[in-house]
Design an enzyme around this catalytic site. Structure first.
Site, PDB file in Angstrom:
ATOM      1  N   ASP A 158       0.878  -1.173   0.000  1.00 57.28           N
ATOM      2  CA  ASP A 158       0.000   0.000   0.000  1.00 57.28           C
ATOM      3  C   ASP A 158       0.915   1.224   0.000  1.00 57.28           C
ATOM      4  OD1 ASP A 158      -1.679   2.155   0.529  1.00 57.28           O
ATOM      5  OD2 ASP A 158      -2.954   1.020   1.898  1.00 57.28           O
ATOM      6  N   VAL A 159       0.938   1.975  -1.110  1.00 64.31           N
ATOM      7  CA  VAL A 159       1.913   3.059  -1.244  1.00 64.31           C
ATOM      8  C   VAL A 159       1.644   4.217  -0.296  1.00 64.31           C
ATOM      9  CG1 VAL A 159       2.431   2.498  -3.652  1.00 64.31           C
ATOM     10  CG2 VAL A 159       0.623   4.169  -3.134  1.00 64.31           C
ATOM     11  N   ASN A 170       2.715   5.343 -10.130  1.00 73.07           N
ATOM     12  CA  ASN A 170       1.491   5.287 -10.925  1.00 73.07           C
ATOM     13  C   ASN A 170       0.236   5.022 -10.093  1.00 73.07           C
ATOM     14  OD1 ASN A 170      -0.202   4.501 -13.445  1.00 73.07           O
ATOM     15  ND2 ASN A 170      -0.161   2.612 -12.245  1.00 73.07           N
ATOM     16  N   TYR A 181      -8.791  14.140  -6.694  1.00 72.33           N
ATOM     17  CA  TYR A 181      -7.805  13.588  -7.627  1.00 72.33           C
ATOM     18  C   TYR A 181      -7.037  14.707  -8.325  1.00 72.33           C
ATOM     19  CZ  TYR A 181      -5.948  10.859 -11.540  1.00 72.33           C
ATOM     20  OH  TYR A 181      -5.117  10.278 -12.457  1.00 72.33           O
ATOM     21  N   LYS A 241      -2.945  15.473  -8.246  1.00 71.72           N
ATOM     22  CA  LYS A 241      -2.091  15.574  -9.430  1.00 71.72           C
ATOM     23  C   LYS A 241      -1.395  16.928  -9.499  1.00 71.72           C
ATOM     24  CE  LYS A 241      -2.540  11.516 -11.265  1.00 71.72           C
ATOM     25  NZ  LYS A 241      -1.384  10.585 -11.261  1.00 71.72           N
TER      26      LYS A 241
END
Length: 344
Positions: free
Chosen positions: A54-55, A81, A146, A150
């Site tokens: 789990d990043v 990613n 999101y 980004k």
């Protein structure tokens, strides 16, 4: 190393690197998808290592980096990613949802980048590839968490790149900015909208992205935009941001939903991975492009620029090269006087 390697763009990237004979370390939460990715890489001719990670947990990311180097040696390329998202008006979002999207889609990139750099900087070599988005420049409605993540990745990467340049490091950072891609995420992101989520057309297959990522990892390019819509979004936000605000307010809700109602029993992967292997492609292959002329032109822009200059020079020579400007009467008299002086 590829994070988010179990499905979608990460799955396609892992498979493409494997086809080039690479040793690929696959990081994601879902074990079913990771095992499918391992099979893809090995079938393509590469070697694969699965590390369930789990990043959003920096310790797990660091442990994965250690295991990668113990198994395959020094990390040459690290690709961030992994992502999660919520399709929802901002006023209906919860603080915990914002926190979770930020932890995975932004901090996951930070933890992955730092784990890679701790190993790459002392060796003075290596490449970190950030999988970005046109939404890092031009945000759209219903994806505030999101888009914010980004944007944050973009700021983090630009700041860090300047620091590496200051230190004279030869470690490279490159960002690949994506258009809408046909991935399984639209079947599992959390949504509060009445109809099934979809990517905003035009849509590209994940293999188009994978090829661009592989190229960017092996060439000195600060940033690589995939697809003409990505270029449009970046330029549009630079020159007509206010107009885009109103345009997206008008079309942004409908463009992100199909005509199919959301299944009342729909499950999402915001906090836990869904069981099963979903592969690289989503539900929209019938509408997705498997080639981008813009990507080809972007890769060959140096040669295209030289060719353009050459054609311009040829046109100029043909248009003006054979002409001599007419002499004025004064110029003729001056020339005659000069000849007389030389004769004398």
């Amino acid at each position: 190393v590829v994070t988010g390697a179990s499905a979608g763009v990460g799955r396609a990237i892992a498979r493409h690197f494997g086809a080039q004979g690479a040793s690929v370390v696959l990081l994601a939460r879902g074990l079913d998808g990771l095992e499918g990715a391992r099979a893809d890489v090995e079938r393509a001719g590469g070697r694969a290592l699965v590390v369930q990670t789990d990043v959003s947990n920096d310790r797990q990311v660091e442990a994965a980096a250690e295991q990668a180097e113990r198994t395959f040696g020094p990390i040459d390329v690290w690709i961030n990613n992994a992502m999660v998202s919520v399709l929802s008006p901002a006023l209906e979002m919860t603080a915990e949802e914002y926190r979770r999207v930020t932890d995975v889609t932004y901090l996951g990139y930070v933890f992955g980048t730092l784990a890679a750099l701790r190993r790459m900087v002392p060796r003075d070599r290596g490449v970190v590839v950030q999988i970005g988005s046109a939404l890092a420049y031009r945000a759209i409605p219903l994806q505030s968490a999101y888009c914010a993540a980004k944007h944050a990745v973009q700021g983090f990467t630009e700041s860090l790149r300047s620091e590496l340049l200051h230190e004279g490091s030869r470690v490279r950072l490159t960002t690949v900015q994506l258009p809408a891609v046909n991935t399984p995420q639209f079947s599992w992101i959390k949504t509060r909208m009445p109809r099934h989520p979809r990517p905003v057309p035009p849509i590209y297959q994940p293999e188009v992205v994978a090829e661009a990522v592989y190229w960017a990892a092996h060439h000195h390019r600060r940033e690589f935009a995939v697809g003409y819509p990505t270029v449009q979004a970046i330029l549009g936000d630079k020159f007509i941001p206010g107009l885009l605000d109103h345009y997206l307010a008008s079309v942004g809700y409908e463009a992100q939903q199909t005509g199919v109602p959301v299944d009342p029993d729909r499950r999402d992967n915001l906090y836990e991975p869904l069981p099963g292997d979903y592969g690289a492609r989503g539900l929209f292959s019938g509408q997705a492009c498997d080639y981008s002329a813009q990507v080809w032109a972007n890769r060959h822009r140096g040669w295209l620029a030289l060719g353009g200059i050459g054609l311009l020079a040829l046109w100029w020579r043909r248009r003006y090269g054979s002409r001599r400007p007419p002499r004025s009467g004064a110029a003729v008299r001056l020339r005659r006087t000069a000849v007389s002086v030389r004769t004398f």
